[in-house]
Write a protein that holds these residues in place. Structure first.
Motif, PDB file in Angstrom:
ATOM      1  N   HIS A   1       0.840  -1.204   0.000  1.00  0.00           N
ATOM      2  CA  HIS A   1       0.000   0.000   0.000  1.00  0.00           C
ATOM      3  C   HIS A   1       0.873   1.251   0.000  1.00  0.00           C
ATOM      4  O   HIS A   1       0.740   2.116  -0.856  1.00  0.00           O
ATOM      5  CB  HIS A   1      -0.913  -0.019   1.225  1.00  0.00           C
ATOM      6  N   HIS A   2       1.794   1.325   0.974  1.00  0.00           N
ATOM      7  CA  HIS A   2       2.779   2.414   0.970  1.00  0.00           C
ATOM      8  C   HIS A   2       3.921   2.109   1.923  1.00  0.00           C
ATOM      9  O   HIS A   2       3.805   1.247   2.794  1.00  0.00           O
ATOM     10  CB  HIS A   2       2.136   3.761   1.315  1.00  0.00           C
ATOM     11  N   VAL A   3       5.021   2.796   1.723  1.00  0.00           N
ATOM     12  CA  VAL A   3       6.121   2.813   2.679  1.00  0.00           C
ATOM     13  C   VAL A   3       6.279   4.249   3.163  1.00  0.00           C
ATOM     14  O   VAL A   3       5.951   5.200   2.443  1.00  0.00           O
ATOM     15  CB  VAL A   3       7.445   2.297   2.073  1.00  0.00           C
ATOM     16  N   GLY A   4       6.775   4.394   4.382  1.00  0.00           N
ATOM     17  CA  GLY A   4       6.927   5.717   4.968  1.00  0.00           C
ATOM     18  C   GLY A   4       8.382   6.052   5.219  1.00  0.00           C
ATOM     19  O   GLY A   4       9.073   5.348   5.961  1.00  0.00           O
ATOM     20  N   HIS A   5       8.853   7.107   4.575  1.00  0.00           N
ATOM     21  CA  HIS A   5      10.219   7.601   4.718  1.00  0.00           C
ATOM     22  C   HIS A   5      10.173   8.749   5.728  1.00  0.00           C
ATOM     23  O   HIS A   5       9.598   9.803   5.457  1.00  0.00           O
ATOM     24  CB  HIS A   5      10.715   8.080   3.352  1.00  0.00           C
ATOM     25  N   ILE A   6      10.750   8.530   6.902  1.00  0.00           N
ATOM     26  CA  ILE A   6      10.720   9.513   7.985  1.00  0.00           C
ATOM     27  C   ILE A   6      12.001  10.334   7.915  1.00  0.00           C
ATOM     28  O   ILE A   6      13.101   9.776   7.930  1.00  0.00           O
ATOM     29  CB  ILE A   6      10.591   8.836   9.362  1.00  0.00           C
TER      30      ILE A   6
ATOM     31  N   GLU B   1       5.334   7.754   1.139  1.00  0.00           N
ATOM     32  CA  GLU B   1       5.041   8.813   2.099  1.00  0.00           C
ATOM     33  C   GLU B   1       6.337   9.425   2.604  1.00  0.00           C
ATOM     34  O   GLU B   1       7.288   8.716   2.936  1.00  0.00           O
ATOM     35  CB  GLU B   1       4.247   8.276   3.284  1.00  0.00           C
ATOM     36  N   LEU B   2       6.355  10.749   2.663  1.00  0.00           N
ATOM     37  CA  LEU B   2       7.415  11.496   3.336  1.00  0.00           C
ATOM     38  C   LEU B   2       6.805  12.138   4.565  1.00  0.00           C
ATOM     39  O   LEU B   2       5.761  12.800   4.465  1.00  0.00           O
ATOM     40  CB  LEU B   2       7.966  12.601   2.424  1.00  0.00           C
TER      41      LEU B   2
ATOM     42  N   ASP C   1      15.163   8.844  16.172  1.00  0.00           N
ATOM     43  CA  ASP C   1      16.232   8.540  17.137  1.00  0.00           C
ATOM     44  C   ASP C   1      17.000   7.290  16.712  1.00  0.00           C
ATOM     45  O   ASP C   1      18.195   7.160  16.996  1.00  0.00           O
ATOM     46  CB  ASP C   1      15.650   8.338  18.537  1.00  0.00           C
ATOM     47  N   ARG C   2      16.301   6.340  16.041  1.00  0.00           N
ATOM     48  CA  ARG C   2      16.988   5.148  15.525  1.00  0.00           C
ATOM     49  C   ARG C   2      17.823   5.527  14.307  1.00  0.00           C
ATOM     50  O   ARG C   2      19.005   5.251  14.249  1.00  0.00           O
ATOM     51  CB  ARG C   2      15.981   4.072  15.132  1.00  0.00           C
ATOM     52  N   PHE C   3      17.180   6.103  13.307  1.00  0.00           N
ATOM     53  CA  PHE C   3      17.862   6.578  12.103  1.00  0.00           C
ATOM     54  C   PHE C   3      16.845   7.259  11.202  1.00  0.00           C
ATOM     55  O   PHE C   3      15.642   7.004  11.293  1.00  0.00           O
ATOM     56  CB  PHE C   3      18.556   5.423  11.349  1.00  0.00           C
ATOM     57  N   GLN C   4      17.334   8.111  10.341  1.00  0.00           N
ATOM     58  CA  GLN C   4      16.502   8.721   9.313  1.00  0.00           C
ATOM     59  C   GLN C   4      16.383   7.728   8.158  1.00  0.00           C
ATOM     60  O   GLN C   4      17.381   7.242   7.636  1.00  0.00           O
ATOM     61  CB  GLN C   4      17.155  10.017   8.823  1.00  0.00           C
ATOM     62  N   GLY C   5      15.149   7.404   7.767  1.00  0.00           N
ATOM     63  CA  GLY C   5      14.974   6.429   6.697  1.00  0.00           C
ATOM     64  C   GLY C   5      13.592   5.819   6.732  1.00  0.00           C
ATOM     65  O   GLY C   5      12.632   6.436   7.214  1.00  0.00           O
ATOM     66  N   LEU C   6      13.464   4.583   6.225  1.00  0.00           N
ATOM     67  CA  LEU C   6      12.179   3.901   6.164  1.00  0.00           C
ATOM     68  C   LEU C   6      11.809   3.314   7.520  1.00  0.00           C
ATOM     69  O   LEU C   6      12.605   2.575   8.110  1.00  0.00           O
ATOM     70  CB  LEU C   6      12.223   2.752   5.146  1.00  0.00           C
ATOM     71  N   HIS C   7      10.595   3.619   7.963  1.00  0.00           N
ATOM     72  CA  HIS C   7      10.115   3.062   9.227  1.00  0.00           C
ATOM     73  C   HIS C   7       8.658   2.610   9.154  1.00  0.00           C
ATOM     74  O   HIS C   7       8.114   2.159  10.173  1.00  0.00           O
ATOM     75  CB  HIS C   7      10.253   4.086  10.353  1.00  0.00           C
ATOM     76  N   ILE C   8       8.036   2.757   8.005  1.00  0.00           N
ATOM     77  CA  ILE C   8       6.624   2.401   7.876  1.00  0.00           C
ATOM     78  C   ILE C   8       6.461   1.479   6.675  1.00  0.00           C
ATOM     79  O   ILE C   8       6.971   1.755   5.587  1.00  0.00           O
ATOM     80  CB  ILE C   8       5.741   3.659   7.702  1.00  0.00           C
ATOM     81  N   LEU C   9       5.750   0.374   6.888  1.00  0.00           N
ATOM     82  CA  LEU C   9       5.490  -0.604   5.845  1.00  0.00           C
ATOM     83  C   LEU C   9       4.035  -1.034   5.954  1.00  0.00           C
ATOM     84  O   LEU C   9       3.634  -1.668   6.931  1.00  0.00           O
ATOM     85  CB  LEU C   9       6.413  -1.819   6.010  1.00  0.00           C
ATOM     86  N   MET C  10       3.251  -0.669   4.942  1.00  0.00           N
ATOM     87  CA  MET C  10       1.827  -0.986   4.957  1.00  0.00           C
ATOM     88  C   MET C  10       1.447  -1.815   3.732  1.00  0.00           C
ATOM     89  O   MET C  10       1.829  -1.477   2.600  1.00  0.00           O
ATOM     90  CB  MET C  10       0.995   0.307   4.985  1.00  0.00           C
TER      91      MET C  10
END
Length: 328
Positions: free
Chosen positions: A9-14, A66-67, A114-123
């Motif tokens: 559905h989407h991935v989220g780039h934080i 997603e950004l 706090d973990r890292f800038q990058g992908l953290h969402i997987l839908m």
């Protein structure tokens, strides 16, 4: 029997700085509209100011990228100048809960950063999300149930209101400290399929020719590969196939790739791990791979080749995630 999870559905780039990320995604060849952000006056009678979290999308027909970022007081300079404020307009008894939920979302995004800038969402996408919820419950997978939110649809959509139904998968053990809606690699869940009559009103043409979200890559410690396989087999109701040292969960026109740390160098040459486990890359399909490559070269974007013939933008050049381009 049809599957109740059918594609990504989407991935989220934080990201730390949404203005910087929006410029980067433009250079990568994606059409990214102005972000939206909740707005609320900080004093009685004052103008609404951004708070909580802001996001935007690069949209495709049945998926999106997603950004997103979180905001603290005085950090509005990290938002693009054309950010659209969405004032909180709701009865007092509802408004307070909205503020709390936005605060929870912002805190989650801050924890991810706090973990890292990058992908953290997987839908994952579902044509039957209630069935998916029931299957997860039967399989003993903890989740928060199906939630429903509504928002104004884009101009030109077949309906003025967009309804979004989703569930988030929780860590299996309540005391792990990862929080609701969070598993070790981030936020993972299932969302009802995008409405074609609404999605078609969004900007789906991209200068790089991107047509859809094809794959997400999750990297785990070698000793965690089997446990991760079992988790995602339960999440998706599918079994993976072996590919080299990794596992591929084939969806309908998309895939989740799970690789052990030992296979990262062979999968994405030159990449380094920010943490374990980590969503390290996403893949988009494009209509014309040479055209996309030429556009990225013209925009000064560094590229590397994969052993399978795709090319990718290294995570160091793409704010913490490798961006893979594949012929569609």
């Amino acid at each position: 029997m049809p599957h109740d999870t059918t594609r990504l559905h989407h991935v989220g780039h934080i990201v730390e700085d949404l203005a910087e990320a929006s410029v980067l995604y433009g250079r990568l060849g994606f059409s990214v509209p102005p972000p939206s952000c909740p707005g609320m006056p900080r004093s009685a009678g004052g103008a609404p100011e951004p708070f909580g979290a802001a996001n935007t999308h690069a949209d495709f027909a049945d998926s999106f990228l997603e950004l997103a970022t979180c905001l603290k007081a005085g950090e509005t300079g990290r938002l693009p100048a054309d950010t659209r404020l969405v004032p909180l307009e709701a009865p007092a008894e509802v408004r307070q809960r909205l503020v709390e939920r936005i605060g929870e979302t912002s805190a989650d995004l801050a924890a991810y950063l706090d973990r890292f800038q990058g992908l953290h969402i997987l839908m994952f996408s579902s044509p039957a999300i209630d069935d998916a919820a029931a299957r997860l419950t039967s399989a003993g997978v903890r989740h928060g149930g199906v939630n429903t939110v509504r928002r104004a649809a884009p101009s030109g959509a077949e309906s003025p209101i967009e309804t979004i139904r989703y569930l988030e998968i929780d860590a299996q053990e309540p005391d792990t400290g990862t929080g609701a809606g969070t598993v070790p690699e981030g936020r993972v869940g299932i969302v009802a399929d995008l409405d074609p009559g609404i999605q078609s009103a969004r900007h789906l043409d991209h200068p790089n020719g991107a047509t859809g979200l094809a794959e997400a890559t999750l990297c785990v410690a070698d000793e965690e590969l089997t446990a991760t396989y079992h988790r995602y087999a339960a999440y998706l109701g599918r079994r993976p196939r072996q590919e080299g040292e990794g596992l591929i969960f084939d969806l309908d026109g998309a895939a989740l790739k799970i690789i052990p740390k030992s296979a990262l160098a062979a999968t994405l040459p030159g990449e380094e791990l920010p943490a374990l486990p980590a969503l390290v890359a996403y893949t988009v399909t494009v209509r014309d791979l040479p055209l996309a490559r030429d556009l990225l070269h013209r925009n000064g974007i560094p590229l590397r080749e994969t052993p399978t013939g795709d090319f990718f933008v290294p995570a160091k050049a793409a704010l913490g995630t490798a961006v893979v381009f594949r012929a569609g």
